[in-house]
Design a protein around this motif. Structure first.
Motif, mmCIF file in Angstrom:
data_model
loop_
_atom_site.group_PDB
_atom_site.id
_atom_site.type_symbol
_atom_site.label_atom_id
_atom_site.label_comp_id
_atom_site.label_asym_id
_atom_site.label_seq_id
_atom_site.Cartn_x
_atom_site.Cartn_y
_atom_site.Cartn_z
ATOM 1 N N ILE A 293 41.134 46.950 34.782
ATOM 2 C CA ILE A 293 40.999 47.246 36.212
ATOM 3 C C ILE A 293 39.582 47.674 36.578
ATOM 4 O O ILE A 293 38.953 47.066 37.451
ATOM 5 N N PRO B 199 46.708 42.166 35.337
ATOM 6 C CA PRO B 199 47.236 43.522 35.184
ATOM 7 C C PRO B 199 48.527 43.768 35.962
ATOM 8 O O PRO B 199 49.335 44.617 35.558
ATOM 9 N N LEU C 122 41.923 49.594 44.350
ATOM 10 C CA LEU C 122 41.876 49.401 42.903
ATOM 11 C C LEU C 122 41.440 50.680 42.196
ATOM 12 O O LEU C 122 41.937 50.999 41.112
ATOM 13 N N TYR D 167 37.346 55.619 39.235
ATOM 14 C CA TYR D 167 38.637 55.306 38.612
ATOM 15 C C TYR D 167 38.913 56.273 37.467
ATOM 16 O O TYR D 167 40.015 56.804 37.335
ATOM 17 N N GLN E 233 41.848 38.423 31.579
ATOM 18 C CA GLN E 233 41.546 38.658 32.996
ATOM 19 C C GLN E 233 40.155 38.149 33.347
ATOM 20 O O GLN E 233 39.940 37.612 34.444
ATOM 21 N N TYR F 291 43.440 39.972 39.265
ATOM 22 C CA TYR F 291 44.285 41.161 39.122
ATOM 23 C C TYR F 291 45.760 40.819 38.989
ATOM 24 O O TYR F 291 46.592 41.710 38.781
ATOM 25 N N VAL G 114 45.468 46.957 30.739
ATOM 26 C CA VAL G 114 45.406 47.242 32.179
ATOM 27 C C VAL G 114 44.394 48.353 32.459
ATOM 28 O O VAL G 114 43.573 48.257 33.370
ATOM 29 N N CYS H 280 44.164 53.116 41.469
ATOM 30 C CA CYS H 280 45.037 52.801 40.329
ATOM 31 C C CYS H 280 44.787 53.752 39.161
ATOM 32 O O CYS H 280 45.638 53.891 38.276
ATOM 33 N N MET I 164 47.558 46.977 43.718
ATOM 34 C CA MET I 164 46.853 45.762 43.293
ATOM 35 C C MET I 164 47.239 44.549 44.129
ATOM 36 O O MET I 164 46.384 43.731 44.488
#
Length: 417
Positions: free
Chosen positions: A241, A392, A330, A265, A377, A389, A237, A333, A300
């Motif tokens: 992402i 995840p 996103l 991120y 993914q 997504y 994950v 996250c 998500m």
């Protein structure tokens, strides 16, 4: 040894483990940019992208190969010898990558990346349980790992920036020789840390490096087994992402802007780990994971539902551009995934006693999820990036289940001392 000497030794050991935490991220995050440089030497764009990611894949593959042996090595020889062996492997791995440029061999580079993967796997096997044990387990042990994770994130953010500053805007005409200075720095750092760890008396946990009798397999502990699955999903994950976010944004804002936005991120991961280290002594690992996993799922799912229907303004390199609001959700996250690694490890190894070393090796083996889950993914993303997504989301949903119910140690009848 007096109480004062014992405390001083513990502090020295904690500082040494923090440096090793930073080196883990340095070596891991060096694989991707150096791999991109090698990939650029292939003329076909599709082949260049695929070959460029092989270094990263080999880094994660090493965990699958070395995870169990690293745990066994730690059980037999103790924390200090395991750390020294790992640092030595790191030096050799970086040296092999340098040599790959001298002989112009991509496959020699991949071998070097694999050896570096062995290094970071063994270092992870050492630092996570060591800091947890030095903190006495529980919230304090988790807090020390959070602080180490903050340094890990800082090192991870600075490494690609360093390579990028040396290489410049374009990879055209560039080779691994152009980043030799980074490889030289890495080898010098490894050599210095080796000498420091070698000459520093470390506070080995009781029984470390001694012959230990195990009445049963570490897999006998239900909360460890379920935690191993959780860490497999977590690493996938964490990697998937931002990687898929770049693919989602590139057609809309270009590759450079997409990379910078996705990079936020990792900045949020750094911030999250810093905050987590500050509050980790007061809030339990279980509570942390329940909160952040629930939030990550909500973010998500919201991103998938909103899609491209709502746009938002953001600043990239001094310019204001419009991006889908989904991308911002996103990016957020990163705050959620920041505290998951140490919290899951803390829950999974709580109460294992002498089984902790072997459990740590099993844990490291499952970091291979960082290669498998993002690949799954990507297969969905080839049709629709946002819909991908769901992969995840499933992974985080399992992590939430683990925090709520799976992390409880139901094997209290097992003798561990």
């Amino acid at each position: 040894m007096s109480t004062k000497q014992t405390k001083s030794l513990t502090v020295i050991t904690i500082v040494a483990m923090m440096f090793l935490y930073a080196m883990i991220s340095f070596v891991t995050n060096l694989a991707a940019p150096v791999g991109k440089i090698w990939g650029a030497s292939f003329e076909d764009p599709a082949q260049a992208e695929r070959m460029g990611m092989l270094g990263n894949l080999f880094n994660f593959l090493a965990y699958l190969i070395m995870g169990i042996p690293a745990g066994n090595f730690l059980s037999k020889y103790g924390y200090k010898k395991t750390a020294l062996t790992a640092i030595f492997l790191g030096f050799i791995g970086i040296a092999i990558q340098w040599f790959s440029g001298a002989v112009d061999s991509f496959y020699v580079y991949l071998f070097g990346a694999l050896i570096c993967g062995f290094c970071v796997c063994m270092l992870n096997t050492v630092v996570n349980p060591m800091l947890n044990l030095l903190g006495g387990g529980g919230n304090r042990g988790n807090q020390l790992n959070m602080i180490g994770g903050t340094l890990n994130s800082l090192s991870g953010a600075l490494t690609p920036m360093l390579v990028g500053a040396i290489i410049g805007e374009s990879l055209a005409g560039k080779g691994i020789q152009d980043v030799n200075i980074v490889l030289y720095i890495a080898m010098v750092v490894f050599a210095l840390i080796y000498l420091i760890i070698r000459l520093t008396p470390l506070a080995e946990p009781a029984g470390a490096g001694q012959q230990v009798t195990y009445e049963r397999s570490p897999w006998s502990f239900r909360h460890l087994t379920l935690g191993v699955i959780a860490i497999f999903f977590y690493v996938g994950v964490e990697v998937g992402i931002p990687a898929t976010l770049i693919s989602y944004l590139t057609p809309k804002v270009g590759f450079a802007a997409a990379g910078l936005i996705a990079g936020r991120y990792w900045v949020l991961m750094l911030i999250g780990r810093f905050v987590g280290s500050a509050i980790g002594g007061k809030i339990s690992s279980r509570t942390m994971v329940i909160c952040v996993a629930s939030l990550a799922i909500a973010l998500m799912v919201a991103a998938m539902l909103i899609g491209d229907s709502i746009m938002a303004k953001t600043i990239v390199q001094g310019s204001v551009i419009e991006v889908p609001l989904a991308s911002t959700l996103l990016v957020l996250c990163g705050l959620c995934t920041s505290v998951m690694w140490t919290s899951i490890f803390n829950m999974a190894t709580e109460g294992l006693g002498k089984y902790t070393a072997k459990a740590s090796g099993i844990f490291m083996m499952m970091v291979v999820g960082g290669g498998i889950v993002p690949y799954i993914q990507s297969l969905v993303a080839a049709h629709n990036c946002l819909i991908s997504y769901v992969v995840p989301v499933i992974g985080v949903a399992y992590i939430l289940y683990y925090a709520l119910w799976g992390s409880k140690n139901v094997n209290t009848d097992i003798k561990i001392d």
